[in-house]
Design a protein around this motif. Structure first.
Motif, short mmCIF file in Angstrom:
data_model
loop_
_atom_site.label_atom_id
_atom_site.label_comp_id
_atom_site.label_asym_id
_atom_site.label_seq_id
_atom_site.Cartn_x
_atom_site.Cartn_y
_atom_site.Cartn_z
N GLY A 114 31.64 48.57 34.54
CA GLY A 114 32.67 48.71 33.52
C GLY A 114 32.10 49.04 32.16
O GLY A 114 30.96 48.67 31.83
N LEU A 164 33.93 42.83 44.81
CA LEU A 164 33.62 43.85 43.82
C LEU A 164 32.20 44.39 44.03
O LEU A 164 31.97 45.59 43.89
N GLU A 193 36.63 51.00 34.33
CA GLU A 193 36.33 49.77 35.06
C GLU A 193 36.70 49.93 36.53
O GLU A 193 37.73 50.49 36.87
N ASP A 195 38.30 48.49 39.36
CA ASP A 195 39.33 47.45 39.45
C ASP A 195 39.76 47.25 40.90
O ASP A 195 40.17 48.20 41.56
N ASP A 196 39.66 46.02 41.37
CA ASP A 196 40.13 45.72 42.72
C ASP A 196 41.21 44.64 42.71
O ASP A 196 41.55 44.07 43.74
N ASP A 197 41.79 44.37 41.55
CA ASP A 197 42.85 43.37 41.43
C ASP A 197 44.18 43.96 41.88
O ASP A 197 44.58 45.05 41.44
N ARG A 199 45.14 45.39 44.42
CA ARG A 199 45.10 46.70 45.08
C ARG A 199 44.52 46.54 46.48
O ARG A 199 43.71 45.65 46.74
N ALA A 202 39.55 49.19 45.86
CA ALA A 202 39.12 49.33 44.48
C ALA A 202 39.34 50.76 43.98
O ALA A 202 39.33 51.72 44.76
N TRP A 204 38.60 53.26 40.20
CA TRP A 204 38.15 53.33 38.81
C TRP A 204 39.39 53.48 37.93
O TRP A 204 40.15 54.43 38.07
N GLU A 205 39.59 52.54 37.05
CA GLU A 205 40.70 52.60 36.09
C GLU A 205 40.13 53.06 34.75
O GLU A 205 39.27 52.39 34.17
N ASP A 237 51.75 47.55 39.38
CA ASP A 237 50.47 48.19 39.64
C ASP A 237 50.45 48.88 40.98
O ASP A 237 49.74 49.86 41.18
#
Length: 242
Positions: A114, A164, A193, A195-197, A199, A202, A204-205, A237
């Motif tokens: 990140g 992660l 970042e 992000d695997d929250d 979702r 994972a 890339w946000e 999301d």
């Protein structure tokens, strides 16, 4: 750690109050000089210095060498009453997200998880999260004007970081590539970042801002590198993955 002190004749100049040890003179080249007793010096300053060095080892390791721990070359307040912080920071930064990633990896070899452009007490900086080759998580603070490392430390690992780690190691598109993909069409990258929250997998946000101040949230697939626009702010999301 106990230290054995060998004190030359000039050590008499360092006399201070405190505990004493017996001074030992070092023989010079012509053989003159012998062990002498009775010269009283303080052992406490040496002990204090030794302790200070030992206590400071962690701090020195956290900041590293080369003048780290200073201020950013871009002085900037954290709060903007006009609520245009992102465009102000993006316009002021001289170091791009990919350049910040490269500088972070030079300091700590590994994989960038990140990057975040932010105005903090040191000034305008890039905060980089790196999974080091040592298996530890590192946070590195970089000058957004020069890419100089201002600070670095090892982060406490969360209980759910295992997933992660696996996603990061499996990614074929890294943080730099994700940032370049987003910047090509959507302006200056201010955050990226993995992000695997909330979702299924994972992603890339990436957050960007264009010259007119419009902000964008983008998603880059870590496997294919495909770019998509995230759902509008406030939307679920899960809709961002469609």
């Amino acid at each position: 750690m106990k230290r054995h002190l060998v004190i030359a004749t000039a050590a008499a100049a360092t006399l201070v109050a405190g505990g004493t040890v017996t001074a030992v003179a070092v023989s010079n080249n012509d053989g003159a000089g012998s062990a002498r007793s009775g010269a009283q010096i303080s052992a406490q300053p040496a002990a204090r210095n030794s302790g200070a060095q030992g206590a400071g080892t962690e701090g020195a390791g956290a900041q590293g060498a080369g003048g780290q721990g200073g201020k950013s070359s871009i002085r900037m307040q954290d709060h903007d009453a006009s609520d245009r912080e992102d465009i102000r920071e993006a316009n002021a930064a001289k170091v791009t997200a990919p350049d910040a990633a490269a500088a972070a990896l030079k300091a700590v070899p590994g994989t960038v998880a990140g990057l975040d452009l932010d105005a903090d007490r040191p000034g305008l900086v890039w905060d980089a999260d790196v999974l080091g080759k040592d298996g530890k998580w590192h946070e590195i603070t970089l000058d957004a004007g020069t890419a100089r490392v201002l600070n670095q430390h090892i982060e406490h690992e969360d209980d759910d970081s295992g997933q992660l780690r696996r996603e990061l190691k499996a990614a074929k598109t890294d943080a730099s590539a994700a940032a370049r993909t987003a910047a090509a069409s959507y302006g200056t990258v201010t955050s990226v970042e993995l992000d695997d929250d909330h979702r299924a997998k994972a992603v890339w946000e990436v957050e960007t801002v264009t010259k007119d101040g419009k902000e964008h949230k983008l998603l880059v697939d870590p496997q294919s590198g495909t770019l998509s626009v995230a759902a509008a702010h406030g939307a679920d999301d899960d809709g961002a993955d469609d």
